[in-house]
Every structure is written in structure tokens, then in C-alpha cells.
Motif scaffolding. Structure first.
Motif, PDB file in Angstrom:
ATOM      1  N   LYS A  82      42.143  39.051  48.852  1.00 10.53           N
ATOM      2  CA  LYS A  82      41.974  39.045  47.396  1.00 10.53           C
ATOM      3  C   LYS A  82      41.656  40.426  46.848  1.00 10.53           C
ATOM      4  O   LYS A  82      40.895  40.575  45.890  1.00 10.53           O
ATOM      5  CB  LYS A  82      40.894  38.047  46.988  1.00 10.53           C
ATOM      6  CG  LYS A  82      41.227  36.611  47.381  1.00 10.53           C
ATOM      7  CD  LYS A  82      40.169  35.639  46.954  1.00 10.53           C
ATOM      8  CE  LYS A  82      40.539  34.207  47.367  1.00 10.53           C
ATOM      9  NZ  LYS A  82      39.494  33.236  46.976  1.00 10.53           N
ATOM     10  N   SER A 103      46.919  38.345  43.418  1.00 11.33           N
ATOM     11  CA  SER A 103      46.078  39.528  43.203  1.00 11.33           C
ATOM     12  C   SER A 103      46.892  40.745  42.783  1.00 11.33           C
ATOM     13  O   SER A 103      46.384  41.869  42.802  1.00 11.33           O
ATOM     14  CB  SER A 103      45.289  39.860  44.484  1.00 11.33           C
ATOM     15  OG  SER A 103      44.557  38.747  44.930  1.00 11.33           O
ATOM     16  N   TRP A 335      37.636  39.931  44.750  1.00 15.17           N
ATOM     17  CA  TRP A 335      38.110  38.782  43.965  1.00 15.17           C
ATOM     18  C   TRP A 335      37.548  38.815  42.552  1.00 15.17           C
ATOM     19  O   TRP A 335      38.185  38.320  41.606  1.00 15.17           O
ATOM     20  CB  TRP A 335      37.780  37.469  44.656  1.00 15.17           C
ATOM     21  CG  TRP A 335      36.306  37.168  44.814  1.00 15.17           C
ATOM     22  CD1 TRP A 335      35.539  37.442  45.901  1.00 15.17           C
ATOM     23  CD2 TRP A 335      35.451  36.549  43.862  1.00 15.17           C
ATOM     24  NE1 TRP A 335      34.242  37.037  45.699  1.00 15.17           N
ATOM     25  CE2 TRP A 335      34.167  36.473  44.449  1.00 15.17           C
ATOM     26  CE3 TRP A 335      35.632  36.035  42.582  1.00 15.17           C
ATOM     27  CZ2 TRP A 335      33.067  35.925  43.802  1.00 15.17           C
ATOM     28  CZ3 TRP A 335      34.548  35.477  41.921  1.00 15.17           C
ATOM     29  CH2 TRP A 335      33.275  35.430  42.522  1.00 15.17           C
TER      30      TRP A 335
END
Length: 512
Positions: A82, A103, A335
Motif C-alpha cells: 500500500k 495505490s 496506506w
């Protein structure tokens, strides 16, 4: 990239007490090198070291890659972690899938818009018969597939579609032979600049000139294609280019770096240590091959925007305030940067707004440029219009036809059709085994007409009308009155009366 980072690090309002660090790798055009660099960045190890993985690094985002195929590999490598990847020039529509690339972001538009705009551009000039060549890569294959679908919708026929990769010289020769034998005078080249350079070299060797090339952002403004002989092949080319963006301070930054590398000396009152002091008169002839024209840099603005997007995301996550600064105790995970990037919306100092759509891409804005000769004989990429997907329908596409110079330095629009238009009085009949743009013009039958250009059929005239000599209109039948002294009507009446099933009423005019 360095310019943007140094600017942010000296800013009082963006990440006021936090400095951004960076590490830059050159993949040298190798996807394998891209993977090695990505792994090194994620593991916090030097890509050239032999040491084992040392664990997760402090990297919060990767800026790159340049080409779509390498970006796909990079994004798939970093995806499970991520870690956000922001590209400044990877345009393949395949990267728009949030399922496969959740991502991934880019400060450039997807080729979905460019490919459709190419079809609209071709249709605008009435070119219904074109050839198409693309790079045999994710970028070229996806872009060409979208163009072909859009061309069909626009009624544009494609005589041939050929593709090759930069490592396939034999395939390239086949492509050149197809171009040489074709009748289409317009070629849509959905090519990376490397493949376009390979094609240009072969076309120059075989002296294939006078064709109208339609290009994409990957090569239409590539300085590497400008050579003493390239204009004979690509002169008059039209295509979509990434918009130029003038960023204040960038020119001075680049020129300073250039000066320091070109002249290893130091100016008085400078804090840069060099071996010697600069002479009063420096020889600029040594720099005659330095071709970087800062105002022409187009992708630099996209890199600038990408760096600022990361900075704004970190500013939000670290709860930065102008007075108290940022909370350095907050641990930022990749993330979280991905989520923050989806919400960024800011304006850079030249006035451009930066935000990402639902696919992680920027809004589609292009300049339409034309290869022309400048007053000094140099090649210029002259803007002759624009395309802006954010504008209302009917305003997205603007072209200044009067500013365009066509191949061979001509001012007349080139023609590229399989068959000339059928005039009124005729109908189109498709040629067997060929596309719908290839047809013959057949004169309408007696008693039928067509009153439009390129009619697919003829219309029968009403009972009291017949068709004109040119078969383009119905005219009223002429009524003739016959006298009893003429032998013609008497013979006709005799014949008709001689028929047992005929009942004819005759009226004779004249004196009794």
C-alpha cells in the motif's frame, strides 16, 4: 523534483518544521532496474548494496515511473505494501483500475481522453482513410484499441494497424513496407518516443515523406526527434502535448545548476566552493549543444505537482499548523498517505489546481501542437489549439486551422479518403471486401433520384414526375395536346381501338 523539495523545505506554511528527504534512481530504461529500486526503497536498503533486507523504510511515496509498462511493474510490486506511486507521465488507461492499482496516482490524464480526442481530430479534418502504428507495449496497445473503437464511432476507416517493439528491427521493416504501399495519407502514431525515433530513421532511409502524422504526447514534442533530416518526414505533424506550465524560480534553479556544471568555477560572493574563480570572459561556444529550453519543459510541472501532493498529504496527516508546526510524534503509514492523496485539492503558485479523480488521475488537458519551421529555420512545436475535458460539450476542442502548416510547407489541407464523395444523382455501392469508406458511385436509374452527397440509395419519383437528366431532382412530366390532323394519334387510337379489351376516349380539337 529536487527544486520542489527544496522549495517545500524552506516553506513556512507547508510542513513548517518537517523536512522531506529523497533518493533518486535512474532505471536506464530497464524494468528490472525499476523493480530493484522499488525493493530498495521499500526495504530501506541501497539498491547497489549486497546487504539483506533491513525492514520497512521511511519512504512514504514513490514518484515515477515515466513509461506505462515500467509503472505497471512498479505499482504491482508496491501494491501489497500500500505504498503510493505517483507517475508524471504514465498514461495507459489500464492503470485506471482501482482494483488492480489501488495505490496508484498520476498527475497526467489517462489515454482514454487522448485516444478519443485523436479520433475527433481526424474526423474534424475530413480524413476518413488513415493508417495506424503503435508501440507493442501496454501504452501503445491500450491507446490504439481505444482509438480504433472511437474511430469506428466517428465513421473513420483504418486502412492498416501495425505495431512493433523497439527490440524488433525486422518487424519495423515490415511496418515501413506497409506504409510505403498504402494509399492513406494520414498516419496516427500511438508510439513511445523510442519507437517513434526508430520509425523516423527507417522512413528517412527509404525517403518516405509527405505523409500527415498525428501524434501523441509521448513524442509530439520530443526534442530527441529533431534532427537535420527529420523535418522532411515529420514536418506538419499534429498532435496532443502536455500543457506547458511556467513555475516561478525554476528557470533560475536550472540555469544555476547548468552554469556550475558547464563552468567549474565560483563567482565572487558565492558560497559554492570551486577550484578556480570565473574569468571575466567565458567561452559560451562550449555550451552550443546545450538544448534544454526551460520554458518548453512540460513534464517538469507534473513532477512538481506530484511532490506537492505528497507534501499536502503529509501536512494533513501530521496535523500541521503554521504556529505550532507539525506533530512529529505521529507515525505515518503508507496506506494513510494513499487515503490522504485521494482528498488533496490545492493550487500551485502558477494557478493550476491539483486533485485526483476517482481513478487517481488528473483532468485531461492538452495543447494541440504543429511541427513548423521557425523564422531562424529551427523546428518549433507551435500551439494551434487545445483540448480540455473539464469544459462543457462543444467547448472541449478548439482548433485554429489558419495557424496550421501542413506537410511540405503547404497551406492547403491534405486529403486522405479511400473514395471521393459521390455527388447528387448517384448512390454509393460498397467495394467487395473493403471497409465502408471504400465505394463506387453509381448513377441512379431512370425515374429515380438522389439529392444529397454520398447517398446510400436512390428515391423513386412520384407517378406524375420523372427524374432530371442529372438524376438529382424530380420534374413534372410534360403534357402534350395532339390535333386530329396528326397521323401519330390516329394510328395510336386505331391500335388501341383494335384491342378487344381496350376502351379509349378520344377528343379531337380543331375545325369540323
Amino acid at each position: 523534483m529536487i527544486f520542489a523539495i527544496e522549495e517545500i523545505n524552506s516553506s513556512d506554511y507547508l510542513l513548517p518544521n518537517v523536512s522531506i528527504g529523497y533518493r533518486i534512481y535512474d532505471n536506464c530504461g530497464s524494468t528490472l532496474s525499476s523493480m530493484r529500486a522499488a525493493m530498495a526503497l521499500m526495504n530501506g536498503a541501497d539498491a547497489t548494496s549486497e546487504s539483506a533486507c533491513s525492514g520497512q523504510s521511511a519512504v512514504h511515496a514513490i514518484i515515477g515511473e515515466s513509461e506505462s509498462s515500467s509503472t505497471i511493474v512498479l505499482s504491482r510490486t508496491t501494491g501489497p505494501f500500500k505504498l503510493p506511486v505517483i507517475s508524471h507521465s504514465a498514461t495507459c488507461e489500464c492503470l485506471s483500475s482501482r482494483t488492480e492499482y489501488p495505490s496508484f496516482f498520476r498527475t497526467i490524464a489517462s489515454d482514454l481522453y487522448q485516444s478519443r480526442a485523436l479520433a475527433q481530430l481526424v474526423k474534424h479534418f475530413g480524413w476518413s482513410w488513415v493508417g495506424a502504428v503503435n508501440s507493442d507495449s501496454d501504452y501503445g496497445n491500450n491507446g490504439m484499441a481505444i482509438f480504433l473503437a472511437a474511430a469506428r464511432e466517428e465513421g473513420v476507416c483504418v486502412e492498416y494497424t501495425e505495431k512493433f517493439h523497439r527490440t524488433e528491427p525486422e518487424k519495423l521493416k515490415k511496418v515501413v513496407e506497409v506504409i510505403r504501399k498504402s494509399t492513406a495519407r494520414v498516419i496516427v502514431g500511438f508510439l513511445a518516443h523510442v519507437e517513434m525515433n526508430n520509425l523516423l530513421e527507417q522512413l528517412s532511409v527509404h525517403n518516405i515523406t509527405g505523409l500527415q502524422f498525428i501524434g501523441v504526447e509521448a513524442w509530439i514534442t520530443a526534442d530527441s526527434l529533431v534532427t537535420p533530416t527529420s523535418f522532411s518526414v515529420l514536418g506538419g505533424s499534429l498532435g496532443f502535448a502536455v500543457q506547458k506550465a511556467n513555475i516561478s524560480g525554476f528557470s533560475d534553479f536550472v540555469i544555476k545548476g547548468f552554469w556550475e556544471s558547464a563552468f567549474p568555477c565560483t563567482q565572487p560572493n558565492s558560497d559554492i566552493l570551486m577550484d578556480t574563480q570565473c574569468k571575466d570572459n567565458l567561452d559560451l561556444i562550449e555550451t552550443k549543444d546545450y538544448n534544454d529550453d526551460v520554458p518548453e519543459l512540460r513534464y517538469s510541472a507534473n513532477i512538481y505537482k506530484a511532490i506537492y501532493a505528497v507534501a499536502h498529504s503529509l501536512h494533513r496527516l501530521l496535523k500541521c499548523k503554521n504556529v505550532s508546526g507539525c506533530d512529529k510524534m505521529i507515525k505515518v503509514h503508507p496506506w494513510q498517505v494513499v487515503e490522504a492523496l485521494q482528498m488533496v485539492n490545492f493550487t500551485i503558485k502558477n494557478g493550476d489546481q491539483v486533485w485526483f479523480d476517482s481513478t487517481g488521475a488528473a483532468v485531461a488537458r492538452y495543447e494541440v501542437v504543429n511541427w513548423q519551421r521557425g523564422a531562424d529555420g529551427s523546428v518549433e512545436f507551435k500551439p494551434v489549439g487545445y483540448y480540455d475535458a473539464s469544459l462543457p460539450p462543444g467547448e472541449k476542442f478548439v482548433l485554429r486551422n489558419e495557424d496550421i502548416m501542413w506537410p511540405g510547407g503547404k497551406t492547403e489541407l491534405p486529403v486522405s479518403v479511400c473514395s471521393e464523395s459521390c455527388p447528387p444523382g448517384t448512390r454509393k455501392v460498397l467495394q467487395k471486401g473493403k471497409p465502408v469508406c471504400c465505394y463506387d458511385c453509381i448513377l441512379c436509374a431512370e425515374g429515380e433520384i438522389s439529392n444529397t452527397t454520398d447517398s446510400n440509395g436512390c428515391t423513386k419519383c412520384p407517378e406524375d414526375f420523372w427524374s432530371s437528366e442529372n438524376r438529382d431532382k424530380c420534374v413534372l412530366k410534360t403534357v402534350e395536346f395532339l390535333t386530329f390532323t396528326e397521323t401519330g394519334p390516329v394510328c395510336f387510337a386505331t391500335q388501341r381501338l383494335g384491342s378487344p379489351l381496350s376502351f379509349v376516349s378520344l377528343v379531337f380539337w380543331g375545325k369540323l
